[in-house]
Scaffold this motif. Structure first.
Motif, PDB file in Angstrom:
ATOM      1  N   LEU A   1       5.202   4.553   6.146  1.00 47.23           N
ATOM      2  CA  LEU A   1       4.796   6.123   5.283  1.00 47.23           C
ATOM      3  C   LEU A   1       5.532   7.721   6.511  1.00 47.23           C
ATOM      4  O   LEU A   1       5.801   8.497   5.460  1.00 47.23           O
ATOM      5  CB  LEU A   1       3.677   6.121   5.312  1.00 47.23           C
ATOM      6  CG  LEU A   1       2.938   5.260   4.053  1.00 47.23           C
ATOM      7  CD1 LEU A   1       0.823   5.774   4.142  1.00 47.23           C
ATOM      8  CD2 LEU A   1       3.424   6.228   2.822  1.00 47.23           C
TER       9      LEU A   1
ATOM     10  N   LYS B   1       2.686   1.911  -3.681  1.00 46.31           N
ATOM     11  CA  LYS B   1       1.735   2.752  -4.642  1.00 46.31           C
ATOM     12  C   LYS B   1       1.195   4.259  -3.821  1.00 46.31           C
ATOM     13  O   LYS B   1       1.615   4.653  -5.082  1.00 46.31           O
ATOM     14  CB  LYS B   1       0.356   2.469  -4.328  1.00 46.31           C
ATOM     15  CG  LYS B   1      -0.145   0.553  -4.676  1.00 46.31           C
ATOM     16  CD  LYS B   1      -1.301   0.791  -4.803  1.00 46.31           C
ATOM     17  CE  LYS B   1      -1.664  -1.046  -4.937  1.00 46.31           C
ATOM     18  NZ  LYS B   1      -3.003  -1.761  -4.401  1.00 46.31           N
ATOM     19  N   ILE B   2       1.489   4.398  -2.612  1.00 45.35           N
ATOM     20  CA  ILE B   2       1.322   6.651  -2.342  1.00 45.35           C
ATOM     21  C   ILE B   2       2.895   6.686  -2.904  1.00 45.35           C
ATOM     22  O   ILE B   2       3.044   7.722  -3.702  1.00 45.35           O
ATOM     23  CB  ILE B   2       1.351   6.664  -0.510  1.00 45.35           C
ATOM     24  CG1 ILE B   2       0.093   5.774  -1.212  1.00 45.35           C
ATOM     25  CG2 ILE B   2       1.268   7.143  -0.535  1.00 45.35           C
ATOM     26  CD1 ILE B   2      -0.359   6.045   0.506  1.00 45.35           C
TER      27      ILE B   2
ATOM     28  N   LYS C   1       0.571  14.868  -3.075  1.00 39.08           N
ATOM     29  CA  LYS C   1       0.681  13.346  -2.977  1.00 39.08           C
ATOM     30  C   LYS C   1       1.736  13.453  -1.428  1.00 39.08           C
ATOM     31  O   LYS C   1       1.530  12.178  -1.090  1.00 39.08           O
ATOM     32  CB  LYS C   1       1.823  13.407  -3.974  1.00 39.08           C
ATOM     33  CG  LYS C   1       1.977  13.582  -5.036  1.00 39.08           C
ATOM     34  CD  LYS C   1       0.883  12.260  -5.533  1.00 39.08           C
ATOM     35  CE  LYS C   1       0.459  12.733  -7.821  1.00 39.08           C
ATOM     36  NZ  LYS C   1       0.023  11.383  -7.533  1.00 39.08           N
TER      37      LYS C   1
ATOM     38  N   TYR D   1      -4.454   8.526   3.768  1.00 40.20           N
ATOM     39  CA  TYR D   1      -5.298   7.915   3.409  1.00 40.20           C
ATOM     40  C   TYR D   1      -4.565   6.585   4.682  1.00 40.20           C
ATOM     41  O   TYR D   1      -4.921   5.640   4.860  1.00 40.20           O
ATOM     42  CB  TYR D   1      -4.257   7.100   1.742  1.00 40.20           C
ATOM     43  CG  TYR D   1      -5.550   8.404   0.620  1.00 40.20           C
ATOM     44  CD1 TYR D   1      -7.032   7.862   0.996  1.00 40.20           C
ATOM     45  CD2 TYR D   1      -4.842   9.365   0.494  1.00 40.20           C
ATOM     46  CE1 TYR D   1      -7.682   8.909  -0.194  1.00 40.20           C
ATOM     47  CE2 TYR D   1      -5.506   9.661  -0.792  1.00 40.20           C
ATOM     48  CZ  TYR D   1      -6.617   9.362  -1.057  1.00 40.20           C
ATOM     49  OH  TYR D   1      -7.415  10.976  -1.771  1.00 40.20           O
TER      50      TYR D   1
ATOM     51  N   ALA E   1      -1.514  13.373   0.865  1.00 38.98           N
ATOM     52  CA  ALA E   1      -2.007  11.550   0.776  1.00 38.98           C
ATOM     53  C   ALA E   1      -2.049  11.452   1.666  1.00 38.98           C
ATOM     54  O   ALA E   1      -2.218  10.547   2.055  1.00 38.98           O
ATOM     55  CB  ALA E   1      -1.947  11.441  -0.344  1.00 38.98           C
ATOM     56  N   MET E   2      -0.198  11.283   1.731  1.00 36.54           N
ATOM     57  CA  MET E   2       0.281  10.041   2.887  1.00 36.54           C
ATOM     58  C   MET E   2      -0.639  10.150   4.118  1.00 36.54           C
ATOM     59  O   MET E   2      -0.644   8.769   4.917  1.00 36.54           O
ATOM     60  CB  MET E   2       1.836  10.295   3.106  1.00 36.54           C
ATOM     61  CG  MET E   2       2.275   9.957   1.337  1.00 36.54           C
ATOM     62  SD  MET E   2       4.476  10.647   2.114  1.00 36.54           S
ATOM     63  CE  MET E   2       4.451  10.225   0.022  1.00 36.54           C
TER      64      MET E   2
ATOM     65  N   SER F   1       3.335   6.583  -6.237  1.00 29.69           N
ATOM     66  CA  SER F   1       3.517   7.563  -7.128  1.00 29.69           C
ATOM     67  C   SER F   1       4.212   8.795  -7.083  1.00 29.69           C
ATOM     68  O   SER F   1       3.940   9.617  -8.508  1.00 29.69           O
ATOM     69  CB  SER F   1       1.920   8.022  -6.667  1.00 29.69           C
ATOM     70  OG  SER F   1       0.422   9.268  -7.164  1.00 29.69           O
TER      71      SER F   1
ATOM     72  N   GLU G   1       0.808  -1.031  -0.189  1.00 32.43           N
ATOM     73  CA  GLU G   1       0.095  -0.289   0.390  1.00 32.43           C
ATOM     74  C   GLU G   1       1.019   2.004   0.068  1.00 32.43           C
ATOM     75  O   GLU G   1       0.954   2.107  -0.921  1.00 32.43           O
ATOM     76  CB  GLU G   1      -0.721   0.002   1.630  1.00 32.43           C
ATOM     77  CG  GLU G   1      -2.216  -1.084   1.129  1.00 32.43           C
ATOM     78  CD  GLU G   1      -2.793  -0.824   2.791  1.00 32.43           C
ATOM     79  OE1 GLU G   1      -2.078  -0.600   3.457  1.00 32.43           O
ATOM     80  OE2 GLU G   1      -3.686  -1.895   3.018  1.00 32.43           O
ATOM     81  N   SER G   2       1.497   0.983   0.730  1.00 31.41           N
ATOM     82  CA  SER G   2       2.496   2.943   0.892  1.00 31.41           C
ATOM     83  C   SER G   2       3.619   2.500  -0.620  1.00 31.41           C
ATOM     84  O   SER G   2       4.039   3.794  -0.779  1.00 31.41           O
ATOM     85  CB  SER G   2       4.204   2.337   2.328  1.00 31.41           C
ATOM     86  OG  SER G   2       3.098   2.083   3.333  1.00 31.41           O
TER      87      SER G   2
END
Length: 662
Positions: A289, A236-237, A275, A282, A278-279, A240, A233-234
């Motif tokens: 993160l 993907k962020i 971006k 979410y 967003a960390m 990005s 999951e981390s």
């Protein structure tokens, strides 16, 4: 761990190391033709072979990707050195003792240039190749002064290629500065560029941008290696964010190259803020993160600083890129001894060339010439590299002979001169990034253009002679002062880190009384010795074993990071000495040495690190200049990259491997 077979070794050695140089090949052939036509027109036909060869060599030097001022200095030095090479052959043509003296002098001098690095070693090899060609082409009775004139004439004609470099001088500098912002740039590449830029003066804007690019490159590589240590999951962020950061960085690179500022950068930077936000939105509870957010904020800060520097057109003060404290005296002191593999190689090579070229001088036999050429092109500093050369060059030499025979059957003899020009073109296009095809093209050229007897007899003789020369080179490398490299890669890395700690102990002083220049030079000498051994060990691992690509890449990046840390420490010492400022750095000394000792212990004993998360220190980006305190900031950042890379490598058990390899 399995060694690679000969076939696999050949495949590996045949891999291109870069793009094909079509433009350089076209320029080289055109300038060689111009040189030949001018020589004939001016009545220098007697030296036509020498002039065309030297023109090709000069064109290759001019096309090296270096700053213009460096290329001009290099051209002048090479013109003078090559003139001396040919004049010495002319002077010794009728005296065997003088011939032996000059052969020993040029062989030892040119090959010992390897101790100064790969670029100098390559230049030395080219100079001795010129000596070999001089022995083969210079006729007895030729006026030595005429030989010197031919060389100067060739270099003057080749200097035409400097005109576009002069016109686009600033563009070339800007391309080097922009390199650090391009996503395909590796940290090793930017460190090499940093070495190339040493001593070059640029305006303060480009100076700041280049330094920023160095650390953006380091952070980019570090970030992608970090992806393997966080949750999907981390990932993907973070991915990005990294893609957006790369887009911004590429835009900055284009702006540096074009010397224009677009309106897209502020929007890109705003996107990076989103971006990062967003960390938290979410996945606020994820521990990894928090770590990557620190890295993301630092990348964004560096990009913001780069943009501010770009739009600031006011301060154009000239600044010089500092060089690390590795002078001629220091390098000779540290490397000019029999412990150095290149000095042992130089002695071996000198012995082989004296014996071989005496045979050429006495007989002028084509067979003797080609046997010596086989020794020249195949003998390398260690057994493994010599074997690699023997495999690679023998195979492509064989293909070249087969190709020459096929072309000789298809085309009439009067077409050979045009095929020869095409082969010279292909040789220059493939050299130096595709050695195999370049050897094949040169073999076809020689077989077709320099015949003795029938085409079949000439081709067969060349194949046999070069193979015999290669075998002699391998046997001499194996028997005379051999370099049988046995290595413990983790231990060698530890040794290199320990020498950096010694440098820190000497440079990070409490007061002026503690500053000892001679002691610092000793520590630099020790580092260079261990660093060169580390590079040789990595190359050995890369060349000889299967399925080690990821580990090799880690060690290559770690080696570059260690050299970068050493360079920043060395530059700090230079700044202190030049500015006569000796601040109290005793606290920093304790901290940095402790961290380096921990790293050495992790690697040597394969112990678990006492830190598990990414933790980049608070790196200030608001004052990128050449100040002493700024260099300390860079040193701390270098150290953090190394700490985290070693921590991640431990988790992959890298330090359990490569402890007793041959």
């Amino acid at each position: 761990m399995e060694r690679i077979s000969i076939v696999e070794r050949l495949k590996f050695l045949s891999k291109p190391q870069g793009k094909i140089e079509w433009g350089a090949a076209f320029r080289a052939i055109i300038i060689v033709i111009i040189s030949a036509l001018l020589a004939n027109f001016l009545g220098y036909g007697a030296g036509l072979k020498i002039i065309t060869f030297v023109t090709l060599l000069a064109a290759m030097i001019i096309d090296i990707k270096l700053p213009l001022s460096t290329i001009i200095k290099l051209e002048i030095i090479c013109a003078l050195m090559m003139s001396l090479v040919f004049v010495s052959v002319g002077l010794s043509a009728s005296s065997m003792p003088l011939f032996i003296f000059f052969t020993a002098l040029w062989a030892f001098f040119t090959l010992s240039m390897n101790i100064f690095g790969y670029a100098y070693g390559s230049l030395g090899f080219l100079l001795f190749s010129a000596y070999f060609v001089a022995v083969v082409t210079v006729e007895p009775g030729t006026n030595p002064m005429d030989l010197g004139f031919y060389i100067i004439f060739a270099y003057l004609v080749a200097s035409i290629l400097l005109i576009p470099k002069i016109i686009f001088k600033n563009n070339n500098i800007r391309k080097m500065v922009a390199q650090g912002f391009k996503k395909e740039t590796r940290f090793r590449d930017i460190i090499k560029t940093r070495q190339v830029m040493s001593g070059i003066k640029v305006n303060s804007q480009l100076y700041s941008l280049f330094n920023l690019g160095v650390y953006i490159t380091a952070l980019r590589g570090y970030s992608y290696r970090s992806l393997n240590h966080i949750t999907s999951e981390s990932q993907k962020i973070f991915n990005s964010f990294l893609h957006s950061a790369e887009e911004t960085s590429d835009n900055i690179a284009n702006e540096i190259t074009e010397n224009e500022v677009s309106d897209s950068i502020p929007e890109n930077l705003k996107n990076l803020d989103e971006k990062i936000a967003a960390m938290d939105i979410y996945y606020p509870e994820k521990g990894d993160l928090k770590a990557i957010k620190e890295i993301s904020n630092l990348i964004k800060s560096l990009l913001e600083k780069s943009h501010r520097v770009l739009i600031n057109k006011e301060n154009k003060e000239k600044m010089k890129f500092s060089s690390s404290r590795t002078s001629l005296k220091e390098t000779l002191y540290s490397s000019f001894n029999l412990k150095n593999m290149y000095i042992r190689h130089t002695l071996r090579f000198t012995m082989a060339m004296i014996i071989g070229l005496i045979a050429v001088n006495l007989t002028h036999s084509r067979d003797a010439i080609w046997v010596v050429m086989g020794i020249l092109i195949i003998m390398k500093p260690d057994i493994s590299s010599t074997l690699d050369n023997l495999i690679l060059r023998s195979f492509f030499n064989f293909l070249g002979v087969i190709g020459a025979l096929i072309l000789g059957i298809i085309f009439p003899q009067h077409v050979f001169i045009f095929i020869g020009l095409l082969m010279l073109f292909l040789f220059r296009a493939f050299y130096p990034n595709n050695i195999g095809p370049s050897v094949m093209a040169l073999t076809i050229f020689v077989v077709l253009i320099w015949p003795t007897g029938t085409l079949m007899a000439n081709a067969t003789a060349r194949l046999i002679d070069l193979t015999v020369g290669g075998l002699i080179a391998f046997i001499m490398t194996y028997l005379i002062l051999p370099n049988r490299i046995t290595f413990n890669l983790p231990k060698q890395t530890t040794k290199t880190i320990n020498t950096i700690a010694d440098c820190v102990d000497s440079v990070f002083i409490a007061n002026k009384k503690e500053y000892d220049s001679s002691k610092i030079l000793d520590k630099i000498k020790a580092f260079l010795l261990e660093y060169n051994n580390l590079e040789a060990s990595i190359k050995k691992l890369k060349d000889a074993y299967k399925n080690v690509d990821n580990d090799v890449k880690f060690y290559e990046d770690l080696s570059s990071s260690l050299y970068n840390l050493f360079s920043d420490i060395s530059i700090l010492a230079s700044q202190m000495e030049v500015k006569k400022i000796y601040p109290d750095l005793s606290e920093e000394r304790i901290h940095i040495i402790e961290e380096l000792e921990k790293l050495a212990k992790i690697i040597e004993k394969n112990e678990s690190p006492d830190y598990r998360e990414f933790k980049i220190q608070d790196f200030k980006v608001n004052q990128f200049d050449s100040s002493i305190h700024q260099h300390i900031e860079w040193i701390n950042l270098d150290l953090d990259y190394i700490k985290n890379d070693i921590s991640h490598a431990y988790s992959k058990d890298i330090f359990e491997r490569y402890r007793n390899l041959r």
